[in-house]
Design an enzyme around this catalytic site. Structure first.
Site, PDB file in Angstrom:
ATOM      1  N   ASN A   1       0.915  -1.154  -0.092  1.00  0.00           N
ATOM      2  CA  ASN A   1      -0.179  -0.020  -0.132  1.00  0.00           C
ATOM      3  C   ASN A   1       0.883   1.359   0.018  1.00  0.00           C
ATOM      4  OD1 ASN A   1      -1.941   2.058   0.513  1.00  0.00           O
ATOM      5  ND2 ASN A   1      -2.147   1.343   2.723  1.00  0.00           N
TER       6      ASN A   1
ATOM      7  N   LYS B   1       0.008   4.254  -0.253  1.00  0.00           N
ATOM      8  CA  LYS B   1      -0.819   5.371   0.389  1.00  0.00           C
ATOM      9  C   LYS B   1      -0.412   6.757  -0.648  1.00  0.00           C
ATOM     10  CE  LYS B   1       0.400   3.306   4.848  1.00  0.00           C
ATOM     11  NZ  LYS B   1       0.035   3.397   6.274  1.00  0.00           N
TER      12      LYS B   1
ATOM     13  N   HIS C   1      -9.731   0.581   5.003  1.00  0.00           N
ATOM     14  CA  HIS C   1      -8.321   0.836   5.863  1.00  0.00           C
ATOM     15  C   HIS C   1      -8.455   1.806   6.845  1.00  0.00           C
ATOM     16  CE1 HIS C   1      -4.118   2.127   6.293  1.00  0.00           C
ATOM     17  NE2 HIS C   1      -3.930   0.961   5.606  1.00  0.00           N
TER      18      HIS C   1
ATOM     19  N   GLU D   1      -6.827   4.377   7.875  1.00  0.00           N
ATOM     20  CA  GLU D   1      -6.833   5.577   7.510  1.00  0.00           C
ATOM     21  C   GLU D   1      -8.110   6.340   6.846  1.00  0.00           C
ATOM     22  OE1 GLU D   1      -3.010   5.065   5.359  1.00  0.00           O
ATOM     23  OE2 GLU D   1      -2.142   4.783   7.337  1.00  0.00           O
TER      24      GLU D   1
ATOM     25  N   GLU E   1      -5.476  -5.457  10.847  1.00  0.00           N
ATOM     26  CA  GLU E   1      -4.287  -4.259  11.063  1.00  0.00           C
ATOM     27  C   GLU E   1      -4.382  -3.472  12.119  1.00  0.00           C
ATOM     28  OE1 GLU E   1      -2.281  -3.121   7.041  1.00  0.00           O
ATOM     29  OE2 GLU E   1      -4.289  -1.893   7.057  1.00  0.00           O
TER      30      GLU E   1
ATOM     31  N   GLY F   1       2.261   1.967  10.522  1.00  0.00           N
ATOM     32  CA  GLY F   1       3.219   3.230  10.549  1.00  0.00           C
ATOM     33  C   GLY F   1       3.798   3.768  11.654  1.00  0.00           C
TER      34      GLY F   1
ATOM     35  N   SER G   1       3.452  -2.287  10.419  1.00  0.00           N
ATOM     36  CA  SER G   1       5.060  -2.298  10.529  1.00  0.00           C
ATOM     37  C   SER G   1       5.504  -3.583  10.137  1.00  0.00           C
ATOM     38  CB  SER G   1       5.172  -1.603  11.721  1.00  0.00           C
ATOM     39  OG  SER G   1       4.679  -0.296  12.249  1.00  0.00           O
TER      40      SER G   1
HETATM   41  C1  PEP Z   1      -1.021  -0.219   6.055  1.00  0.00           C
HETATM   42  O1  PEP Z   1      -0.854   0.951   5.616  1.00  0.00           O
HETATM   43  O2  PEP Z   1      -1.832  -0.947   5.744  1.00  0.00           O
HETATM   44  C2  PEP Z   1       0.293  -0.439   6.893  1.00  0.00           C
HETATM   45  C3  PEP Z   1       0.494  -1.620   7.316  1.00  0.00           C
HETATM   46  O3  PEP Z   1       1.376   0.213   6.913  1.00  0.00           O
HETATM   47  P1  PEP Z   1       2.759   0.140   7.716  1.00  0.00           P
HETATM   48  O4  PEP Z   1       3.289  -1.136   7.018  1.00  0.00           O
HETATM   49  O5  PEP Z   1       3.471   1.529   7.397  1.00  0.00           O
HETATM   50  O6  PEP Z   1       2.430   0.016   9.045  1.00  0.00           O
END
Ligand code: PEP
Length: 268
Positions: free
Chosen positions: A11, A13, A102, A104, A174, A180, A220
């Site tokens: 992703n 973003k 997601h 966000e 998640e 992040g 992460s």
């Molecule tokens: C994500 O955007 O779904 C995500 C898991 O981000 P990150 O790997 O940066 O934590």
């Protein structure tokens, strides 16, 4: 032996410009082995670069095995929805997968459960691979609500999805506090959440849906922790944010998701 093909999605973003998105897509497409070693890989660039990335993937060898994904869409076929993009417009560009729910979009943009459910149904009915993201905030985790939050989000998103559509679903667990932040759920905690999500699918549908649905972890993930997470019996790959912006990191994570029997063969 798990019948589920591992999945790793990147992703991107709201990162990359046209030039760097093409560069990154080329590096991923060229770096994937021809058969992708049994792992289904996908990249989710910003919508504005989907066309350029689609053309780039077509030019690369391993890119044939890399699914092009969209980070967002609107669940209506066409019409007066200023600023939005339909599924058929995405399909026209070669898009085969989409993110829905997601964190966000839930927590920063404020997308409500009802819209997430409409998007999930629309994606599944159109034949897109639908990566449905769920997960708890830190506050919810600290009050032991992880499983309840996952259950509520999954029940709501799949409210209109019959079992016959579920071939196209991938659930991404998640935890919001891990996205992040550099903090990752421990493999044991992630496995426990995945196991409960699989059991929930068994109660909502049946044992065969539960056994065949891919449940991936996000938060992460990097090459240093991917193999341990992916070795858990109910973790079928990952959704990768920050680390997917580095082609070598992303390719190493894809390779850590190789099917369990292959990894066992390689190390014996
Ligand atoms: C994500 O955007 O779904 C995500 C898991 O981000 P990150 O790997 O940066 O934590």
């Amino acid at each position: 032996m798990s019948p589920r093909q591992p999945f790793v999605g990147g992703n991107w973003k709201m990162n990359t410009d046209r030039r760097s998105s093409v560069h990154l897509a080329r590096a991923v497409g060229d770096g994937l082995p021809d058969d992708a070693s049994g792992v289904q890989c996908a990249i989710f660039p910003p919508s504005i670069h989907l066309n350029a990335v689609s053309e780039t993937l077509r030019e690369t060898g391993g890119g044939a095995d890399c699914v092009l994904g969209a980070q967002n869409f609107y669940p209506e076929p066409e019409g007066a929805f200023t600023g939005e993009i339909s599924i058929s417009q995405l399909r026209d560009l070669g898009v085969g997968a989409a993110l829905v729910g997601h964190s966000e979009r839930r927590h920063v943009i404020g997308e409500p459960e009802e819209l997430i459910a409409r998007k999930t149904t629309a994606a599944l009915e159109s034949g897109l691979l639908c990566v449905l993201c769920v997960g708890e905030t830190l506050e919810q985790r600290e009050s032991s609500k992880t499983d309840a939050v996952n259950e509520a989000q999954i029940r709501s998103a799949l409210e209109h999805a019959s079992a016959s559509l579920l071939d196209g679903i991938i659930i991404a667990y998640e935890p919001v506090w891990a996205i992040g932040t550099g903090r990752t759920a421990s493999p044991a905690d992630a496995q426990s959440a995945h196991e409960r999500i699989r059991a929930l699918l068994g109660r909502m549908y049946d044992a065969s849906v539960a056994e065949s649905t891919r449940i991936i972890y996000g938060g992460s993930v990097k090459s240093a922790n991917a193999a341990e997470l992916f070795s858990q019996p109910d973790i079928d790959g990952g959704l990768i944010g920050g680390a997917s912006l580095d082609a070598d990191e992303f390719l190493a994570i894809c390779s850590a998701a190789r099917p369990r029997q292959e990894l066992q063969g390689a190390s014996s």
